[in-house]
Motif scaffolding. Sequence first.
Motif, PDB file in Angstrom:
ATOM      1  N   ARG A  96      11.558  34.161  53.497  1.00 44.08           N
ATOM      2  CA  ARG A  96      12.723  35.064  53.456  1.00 44.08           C
ATOM      3  C   ARG A  96      12.382  36.414  54.069  1.00 44.08           C
ATOM      4  O   ARG A  96      13.198  37.015  54.780  1.00 44.08           O
ATOM      5  CB  ARG A  96      13.208  35.247  52.015  1.00 44.08           C
ATOM      6  CG  ARG A  96      13.925  34.046  51.434  1.00 44.08           C
ATOM      7  CD  ARG A  96      14.679  34.433  50.173  1.00 44.08           C
ATOM      8  NE  ARG A  96      13.783  34.912  49.131  1.00 44.08           N
ATOM      9  CZ  ARG A  96      13.232  34.136  48.207  1.00 44.08           C
ATOM     10  NH1 ARG A  96      13.461  32.828  48.225  1.00 44.08           N
ATOM     11  NH2 ARG A  96      12.439  34.648  47.283  1.00 44.08           N
ATOM     12  N   ASP A 100      14.442  37.930  57.133  1.00 41.64           N
ATOM     13  CA  ASP A 100      15.298  39.095  56.910  1.00 41.64           C
ATOM     14  C   ASP A 100      14.756  40.386  57.498  1.00 41.64           C
ATOM     15  O   ASP A 100      15.521  41.289  57.838  1.00 41.64           O
ATOM     16  CB  ASP A 100      15.527  39.298  55.407  1.00 41.64           C
ATOM     17  CG  ASP A 100      16.254  38.130  54.764  1.00 41.64           C
ATOM     18  OD1 ASP A 100      16.888  37.348  55.503  1.00 41.64           O
ATOM     19  OD2 ASP A 100      16.173  38.001  53.523  1.00 41.64           O
ATOM     20  N   ALA A 128      20.393  32.831  58.438  1.00 42.47           N
ATOM     21  CA  ALA A 128      20.502  33.789  57.334  1.00 42.47           C
ATOM     22  C   ALA A 128      21.897  33.834  56.720  1.00 42.47           C
ATOM     23  O   ALA A 128      22.099  34.502  55.709  1.00 42.47           O
ATOM     24  CB  ALA A 128      20.112  35.177  57.820  1.00 42.47           C
TER      25      ALA A 128
END
Length: 263
Positions: A96, A100, A128
Amino acid sequence: MYAMVAPRDNAPPDNAPPQDDLLWARSIHYSHSGSPGLIGVSMGVRAGEILAVTGPRGSGKTTLLRCLSGQLRPEQGEVWFNSVPVHTMGALARERLRRDRFGWIGPEPQLLPELRVWENAALPLLIAGATHRSAKRAACEWLDRLDIGAFARKHPSALNRAESQRVALARALAGEPVVIFADEPTAPLHRAERALLLRTLTTAARSHEITVLLATHDEETAAVADRRFALLDGRAATAAAAAAPQTSFPQPPEDQAACSLSA
């Protein structure tokens, strides 16, 4: 989300990285099938800084970038991002984080042939959860800046190597990353294409306050950076020089210091 991760072994606050470093490593070790890849490397990079990680091939540049980006977990040592310990994260949390906050561009574009060019550039955004429209808009904006917007609806097979590498850079930038890891991104390019790619990368980094770690063995590529961090044989170059054995030669006795040949 990441700020809730606790330091390993409840480490005291003075174990945290310096406050002015966005990304920081301390004494990291990593080996490849028993062969040392990194040996006690410590370094840091500030927010918005372009740092060139230099050194000859095999010096550990790619391994360092992969450890800092969470692709690899160091066998020893610590990696911190924004005061959060990456080295304690599980695989999903690190995935993640990469999705991100980080962008990645390597020497190979690694485009998916079944997707159109804009879909390749928008892929991290689509994964995402961004809407189709917003992901396409962001991807096409970067494709236009890289002078390949005309290829947006084509497939990668229509591109040459330099154009494909520009798509890979658009993909790294489209997600508005905090850090971009660029691992020898100009290695396959001719000089003019190399200059265009570096100019776009550095301009984007300056205007969007993106931190860049640029691994390269090329002097011209390293010259665009604010600062350099050199590796040699898996160590910081300064540490490698200090660890190198010093060869000394015995001095002859004084009465043998001079030697002459006569015919």
